[in-house]
Design a protein around this motif. Sequence first.
Motif, PDB file in Angstrom:
ATOM      1  N   UNK A  56      10.331   8.281   3.221  1.00 22.82           N
ATOM      2  CA  UNK A  56      10.254   7.049   2.431  1.00 22.82           C
ATOM      3  C   UNK A  56      10.948   5.886   3.121  1.00 22.82           C
ATOM      4  N   UNK A  57      12.125   6.151   3.665  1.00 26.61           N
ATOM      5  CA  UNK A  57      12.937   5.077   4.232  1.00 26.61           C
ATOM      6  C   UNK A  57      12.708   4.965   5.735  1.00 26.61           C
ATOM      7  N   UNK A  58      12.672   6.103   6.436  1.00 31.43           N
ATOM      8  CA  UNK A  58      12.622   6.054   7.900  1.00 31.43           C
ATOM      9  C   UNK A  58      11.281   5.559   8.414  1.00 31.43           C
ATOM     10  N   UNK A  59      10.206   5.789   7.625  1.00 26.74           N
ATOM     11  CA  UNK A  59       8.891   5.282   8.040  1.00 26.74           C
ATOM     12  C   UNK A  59       8.346   4.267   7.031  1.00 26.74           C
ATOM     13  N   UNK A  60       9.196   3.818   6.125  1.00 25.00           N
ATOM     14  CA  UNK A  60       8.782   2.829   5.104  1.00 25.00           C
ATOM     15  C   UNK A  60       7.538   3.284   4.337  1.00 25.00           C
ATOM     16  N   UNK A  61       7.571   4.533   3.870  1.00 23.00           N
ATOM     17  CA  UNK A  61       6.423   5.096   3.151  1.00 23.00           C
ATOM     18  C   UNK A  61       6.818   5.646   1.780  1.00 23.00           C
ATOM     19  N   UNK A  73       0.833  -1.213   0.000  1.00 23.34           N
ATOM     20  CA  UNK A  73       0.000   0.000   0.000  1.00 23.34           C
ATOM     21  C   UNK A  73       0.865   1.260   0.000  1.00 23.34           C
ATOM     22  N   UNK A  74       1.926   1.249   0.817  1.00 23.36           N
ATOM     23  CA  UNK A  74       2.733   2.467   0.990  1.00 23.36           C
ATOM     24  C   UNK A  74       4.074   2.394   0.258  1.00 23.36           C
ATOM     25  N   UNK A  79      10.325   6.156  14.209  1.00 25.33           N
ATOM     26  CA  UNK A  79      11.113   5.572  13.118  1.00 25.33           C
ATOM     27  C   UNK A  79      10.781   4.084  13.020  1.00 25.33           C
ATOM     28  N   UNK A  80      10.825   3.540  11.818  1.00 26.00           N
ATOM     29  CA  UNK A  80      10.641   2.095  11.646  1.00 26.00           C
ATOM     30  C   UNK A  80      11.733   1.348  12.422  1.00 26.00           C
ATOM     31  N   UNK A 136       5.785  -0.186   7.934  1.00 25.04           N
ATOM     32  CA  UNK A 136       5.638   1.129   8.570  1.00 25.04           C
ATOM     33  C   UNK A 136       5.240   0.912  10.032  1.00 25.04           C
ATOM     34  N   UNK A 137       5.689   1.774  10.939  1.00 21.04           N
ATOM     35  CA  UNK A 137       5.343   1.602  12.354  1.00 21.04           C
ATOM     36  C   UNK A 137       3.815   1.618  12.550  1.00 21.04           C
ATOM     37  N   UNK A 138       3.352   0.872  13.560  1.00 28.19           N
ATOM     38  CA  UNK A 138       1.909   0.812  13.836  1.00 28.19           C
ATOM     39  C   UNK A 138       1.336   2.198  14.113  1.00 28.19           C
ATOM     40  N   UNK A 139       2.175   3.105  14.630  1.00 29.61           N
ATOM     41  CA  UNK A 139       1.728   4.473  14.901  1.00 29.61           C
ATOM     42  C   UNK A 139       1.136   5.148  13.657  1.00 29.61           C
ATOM     43  N   UNK A 140       1.676   4.780  12.500  1.00 23.19           N
ATOM     44  CA  UNK A 140       1.211   5.411  11.259  1.00 23.19           C
ATOM     45  C   UNK A 140      -0.264   5.090  11.038  1.00 23.19           C
TER      46      UNK A 140
END
Lengths: 394, 394
Positions: free
Chosen positions: B244-249, A67-68, B300-301, B47-51
């Motif tokens: 893009x990288x730090x939160x896998x987005x 998705x992301x 951060x992831x 991506x972290x669950x927080x997202x």
Amino acid sequence: MISEKMKELVAGSSIIRAMFEEGKLMSTKYGSENVYDFSLGNPNVLPPAHIITAINEILVEEEPNLVHGYMNNSGFESTRDALAKSLNKKYNQQLSCNDFVMTVGAAGGLNVILKTLLNPDDEVIVFAPFFGEYKHYVSNFDGKLVVIPPNPPTFMPNLDAFEKLITHRTKAVIINTPNNPTGVVYDIETLQKLGEILTKKETEFNNSIYLISDEPYREIAYDNINIPCVLDFYQNTFIAYSYSKSLSLPGERIGYICVNPDINYKQDILQGLNVANRILGFVNAPSLFQKVIERCTDITSDITLYNQNRDILYKHLISLGFECSYPEGAFYLFPKALIADDKQFCQDAKQFNLLLVAGSAFGCSGYFRISYCVSNETVVNSLDAFTKLANLYK
Amino acid sequence: MISEKMKELVAGSSIIRAMFEEGKLMSTKYGSENVYDFSLGNPNVLPPAHIITAINEILVEEEPNLVHGYMNNSGFESTRDALAKSLNKKYNQQLSCNDFVMTVGAAGGLNVILKTLLNPDDEVIVFAPFFGEYKHYVSNFDGKLVVIPPNPPTFMPNLDAFEKLITHRTKAVIINTPNNPTGVVYDIETLQKLGEILTKKETEFNNSIYLISDEPYREIAYDNINIPCVLDFYQNTFIAYSYSKSLSLPGERIGYICVNPDINYKQDILQGLNVANRILGFVNAPSLFQKVIERCTDITSDITLYNQNRDILYKHLISLGFECSYPEGAFYLFPKALIADDKQFCQDAKQFNLLLVAGSAFGCSGYFRISYCVSNETVVNSLDAFTKLANLYK
């Protein structure tokens, strides 16, 4: 120390955007209920509930890294597939997913198309009045904007003038129907004639001339009017679409480019669009919203509110003696100003807390734009202010 | 019929992206578990669950027309405020919301910065090996790329060569630390010396020279290494950041530009960035994800997986006789190829279903890049393939 070009751009920074900021300041000063901000196309109607449902479903059902994550720079194949099916059904076309590139709104799409097509000094024709940003998009790639003069009071394109201004340097023509700022919708006859002229000129100059149809307002049309599909009238056509207005998602930057499956140099063009999307820094259209669109291809915001706003404002303006063509689509009125100087007129309007945009911003002085994608309350409460404005010049 | 410039671009279309597509084809043919695709920086960590929590909360708590609507082209003030607070705390800075512009990833940010700064033929310095897209971003605005030769085996920037190649036409310098493709992190001493050289050259040429720090890997560093804040070392600095990288987005296209509060011509620059964001067609960074970032500034992831992958691969490569510097950050290894021709080497690797990127794509032939942001399983299963590849040349 910024670039020479940027110095000029900063100096002449968008009037519409400047008014957006001014509107926010006035709201703080006078209270937002007392400011009638008709300056920006920021939809007031809520995004359809389907959008929220789709987001929730995607977050539960689909794999987060897909998705992301990155995908082909042209967008998810499944999204483009869904779009092809939707447009094929709606407009009786033969599109496939390969005829689509997902973009960062129509603004992104137009830049991607122009990056792909333009050599320096190539000419791009627009019909006044036109969305002022076209000037910058063309200039981004060193193209030359050629403006066909406005054609009041109907504001349908002046095709005789158009035919005369096409040259061997004409690379593209941008149309925008339903139109910002006039609300005019090009009928079948107009599009047919436009296509014929372009076909004739392509033969005359032994060149491809590309028609770019900027269609963020395609789903915003009133009285069950038929919006023809531009692909039916000319082979070398791009559609630049945006969900900003039709789904009330302008901040999300989601749209697409669709090319006529028979477009000249198709493989080069599709690859060019893909590369342009990447190197201009878009990389791809925002991924979650691609997935959302995939689940909402046939959904549109409820435009009843805009229809009501249109009628209330139109009737009031006519009763005050304004000249104005009755808009068939989009959410703009483009009346004639009551003095020749449209900038002064819009300046005068501010004393009644009315924020209007001068026609000059669209290459058409003497007129002004009212963006009525606002609350019904704003429209009703503004009527007195319009009366006072008209009385100024009596 | 596409532009001359685009013809060349399409012909030389990104090797990395082409491999991404090739990888997908190979996966279909051999099964994805049998293809070791180390070609793209598409994070495998979730991506972290927080997202997801943040998205859900925003959709419930905030007004849809504000969440999905237009805002100032520089982004939501509340988002930029949260970022300023976060960076001030983390790096002991004095930033305010006005020092930030939200962008469509770092790729969007870099284009916006270069659009703002570059006159035609202005020189932009990069250090090889460098992310190949810089070449296109600079070319988009008719700038001239000046490449500082690679400095193996440490791959720290060659500052002597750098000092000699700065001219009166040098407008900007792009650095990227932690580095793609080497994984190298610039230490305080290096950044200090870099800043000193730039300050000296600014005086010598009586010019502003802007340092652009491309930092998508800033939060991806191992062994508790300290990543210095570039703002501390030079006044005329931009940061281009991406989540893009730090939160896998990477698909969501969200990032920001941060300027040093003391940057020369600050007001012109901030206005220029705002205008460039608009007219390049980004308009603004995707709005929902601006709101998400606002709620997740310090998240951060989990990069444990990358750390493990790094060690497994590094040890195996060294045991096979590869020369490779031990990366301190990002998720790339940049070993020396076992033959001089790095393209041939990567071609050879394909017979073992290994997808690697030739160093030439980064301006550094004779090396190759392994992107290890993949599953642990892919890494472990690939070890045999690396052994077979090494044996080819014995």
